[in-house]
Design a protein around this motif. Sequence first.
Motif, mmCIF file in Angstrom:
data_model
loop_
_atom_site.group_PDB
_atom_site.id
_atom_site.type_symbol
_atom_site.label_atom_id
_atom_site.label_comp_id
_atom_site.label_asym_id
_atom_site.label_seq_id
_atom_site.Cartn_x
_atom_site.Cartn_y
_atom_site.Cartn_z
ATOM 1 N N THR A 65 0.819 -1.220 0.000
ATOM 2 C CA THR A 65 0.000 0.000 0.000
ATOM 3 C C THR A 65 0.850 1.266 0.000
ATOM 4 N N ASP A 66 2.133 1.138 0.314
ATOM 5 C CA ASP A 66 3.003 2.315 0.335
ATOM 6 C C ASP A 66 3.547 2.654 -1.044
ATOM 7 N N VAL A 67 3.200 1.856 -2.051
ATOM 8 C CA VAL A 67 3.722 2.105 -3.399
ATOM 9 C C VAL A 67 3.068 3.342 -4.018
ATOM 10 N N LEU A 68 1.749 3.456 -3.910
ATOM 11 C CA LEU A 68 1.049 4.564 -4.561
ATOM 12 C C LEU A 68 1.519 5.936 -4.094
ATOM 13 N N PRO A 69 1.748 6.159 -2.791
ATOM 14 C CA PRO A 69 2.312 7.467 -2.402
ATOM 15 C C PRO A 69 3.649 7.750 -3.073
ATOM 16 N N GLY A 70 4.464 6.707 -3.270
ATOM 17 C CA GLY A 70 5.739 6.899 -3.956
ATOM 18 C C GLY A 70 5.540 7.239 -5.420
ATOM 19 N N VAL A 71 4.563 6.596 -6.067
ATOM 20 C CA VAL A 71 4.271 6.894 -7.472
ATOM 21 C C VAL A 71 3.758 8.326 -7.602
ATOM 22 N N ARG A 72 2.944 8.768 -6.648
ATOM 23 C CA ARG A 72 2.439 10.147 -6.695
ATOM 24 C C ARG A 72 3.576 11.153 -6.521
ATOM 25 N N LEU A 73 4.534 10.835 -5.660
ATOM 26 C CA LEU A 73 5.705 11.698 -5.517
ATOM 27 C C LEU A 73 6.482 11.748 -6.833
ATOM 28 N N ALA A 74 6.649 10.600 -7.465
ATOM 29 C CA ALA A 74 7.346 10.562 -8.756
ATOM 30 C C ALA A 74 6.589 11.369 -9.804
ATOM 31 N N ALA A 75 5.252 11.337 -9.753
ATOM 32 C CA ALA A 75 4.449 12.082 -10.723
ATOM 33 C C ALA A 75 4.668 13.588 -10.575
ATOM 34 N N THR A 76 4.770 14.058 -9.345
ATOM 35 C CA THR A 76 5.030 15.488 -9.115
ATOM 36 C C THR A 76 6.390 15.886 -9.672
ATOM 37 N N LEU A 174 3.053 10.574 -19.225
ATOM 38 C CA LEU A 174 2.263 9.409 -18.820
ATOM 39 C C LEU A 174 2.366 9.181 -17.317
ATOM 40 N N LEU A 175 3.547 9.372 -16.764
ATOM 41 C CA LEU A 175 3.724 9.232 -15.325
ATOM 42 C C LEU A 175 2.991 10.336 -14.570
ATOM 43 N N THR A 176 2.930 11.529 -15.148
ATOM 44 C CA THR A 176 2.277 12.665 -14.504
ATOM 45 C C THR A 176 0.786 12.418 -14.295
ATOM 46 N N LEU A 177 0.186 11.535 -15.081
ATOM 47 C CA LEU A 177 -1.238 11.228 -14.924
ATOM 48 C C LEU A 177 -1.547 10.644 -13.552
ATOM 49 N N ALA A 178 -0.521 10.215 -12.814
ATOM 50 C CA ALA A 178 -0.719 9.668 -11.467
ATOM 51 C C ALA A 178 -0.637 10.733 -10.384
ATOM 52 N N LEU A 179 -0.689 12.004 -10.750
ATOM 53 C CA LEU A 179 -0.636 13.080 -9.754
ATOM 54 C C LEU A 179 -1.740 12.926 -8.714
ATOM 55 N N PRO A 180 -1.462 13.266 -7.459
ATOM 56 C CA PRO A 180 -2.508 13.180 -6.424
ATOM 57 C C PRO A 180 -3.614 14.188 -6.681
ATOM 58 N N ALA A 181 -4.813 13.866 -6.217
ATOM 59 C CA ALA A 181 -5.964 14.740 -6.434
ATOM 60 C C ALA A 181 -5.926 15.972 -5.536
ATOM 61 N N HIS A 182 -5.303 15.840 -4.374
ATOM 62 C CA HIS A 182 -5.278 16.958 -3.422
ATOM 63 C C HIS A 182 -3.857 17.159 -2.884
ATOM 64 N N PRO A 183 -2.947 17.631 -3.718
ATOM 65 C CA PRO A 183 -1.551 17.810 -3.275
ATOM 66 C C PRO A 183 -1.402 19.060 -2.411
ATOM 67 N N PRO A 184 -0.348 19.135 -1.603
ATOM 68 C CA PRO A 184 -0.055 20.370 -0.867
ATOM 69 C C PRO A 184 0.171 21.518 -1.833
ATOM 70 N N ILE A 185 -0.111 22.718 -1.388
ATOM 71 C CA ILE A 185 -0.030 23.865 -2.290
ATOM 72 C C ILE A 185 1.386 24.082 -2.819
ATOM 73 N N GLY A 186 2.386 23.729 -2.017
ATOM 74 C CA GLY A 186 3.771 23.893 -2.475
ATOM 75 C C GLY A 186 4.084 23.026 -3.675
ATOM 76 N N SER A 187 3.693 21.746 -3.612
ATOM 77 C CA SER A 187 3.959 20.839 -4.733
ATOM 78 C C SER A 187 3.065 21.151 -5.929
ATOM 79 N N ARG A 188 1.903 21.749 -5.682
ATOM 80 C CA ARG A 188 1.015 22.127 -6.787
ATOM 81 C C ARG A 188 1.671 23.152 -7.706
ATOM 82 N N TRP A 189 2.358 24.121 -7.113
ATOM 83 C CA TRP A 189 2.927 25.218 -7.895
ATOM 84 C C TRP A 189 4.396 25.009 -8.240
ATOM 85 N N LEU A 190 5.004 23.920 -7.742
ATOM 86 C CA LEU A 190 6.416 23.673 -8.027
ATOM 87 C C LEU A 190 6.702 23.572 -9.523
#
Length: 315
Positions: A65-76, A174-190
Amino acid sequence: MNDLERRYRRLLRAYPPEYRRTRGDEIVGTYLDLAGPHDRRPSLADAADLLRGGLRQRLRAAGATDVLPGVRLAATLALTAATVLAAGWFVRDLHPPHADLGYPSVGPFASVGVLAWVAWLLAAVVAGLAPGRSTRVAVAVAVLLTVAVVPLGAVPALPRPALSVLAPQIALGLLTLALPAHPPIGSRWLPALAGLVTALATLHLAPGLSDGWGYYGWTTVTLLSTVGVGLLVVVALLAAGLALARDTRGLWATLTLLGPVGLLTLHSLAGAIPVAGLAQNPTWASLAGTAVVVSAVGVGALPSAVLLRRRVMRR
């Protein structure tokens, strides 16, 4: 069973068999209740939702279950790298070569790639303003435009970026499509901030560049490799820092980014083996072969690591 229900049940195969037996009817029934009276096939949003849900359940069944958070980090990080590249290429396309040099151009732009670069920059802005589905749609449009640039290269009067430029951009998208739906504002604008800084820096350097530089010289190879190595260094440092807190997101993010990083550094990898003690420019055959290997490693690294950990945990 009508066609719509049959198609939903096909998508349900994304879930593990046991989960389908216990919850399958309930899931399909919910989607059918929400469908319109004239719908004959699932919407793209419903299909994507079912596939994401199936992936989550399969990872949960595998104890990963810890894989998806890592994929979302990679997407950012992937969107940030894609925006940096798009900003640099966009400024480059604003400076077409002089007509007397004999290089073709597309009106005031150096190549048709400018369409894709604008789409990527807009996607970065959308990611800051409206994360979630709107961002995924914007990224999907950018990916499709990047793919559409490839066949335009068959038209002699329409210069396009090299495949070595387009391929990593598509992989990052293609990897970016895994972005989280509600990211922190800092990562949103990075990504948007990184793109702005890159554009300003490139504009500062543009007057000193040769009018004839394009997508096929060592300037391009150097930029791609620099972004690739920089991306790898950043995710490795994040992985090391997170590992100190027993957080595995960085490890999974590193494995997820191996494919895009490999494509970004493709020329360096293809020419890594010297011939007769001298560095050689890679041939098309070596580039193609290296691209196949890099893509295979990129696609297989993450699932292989998940399966390996599952086997270790079972012992």
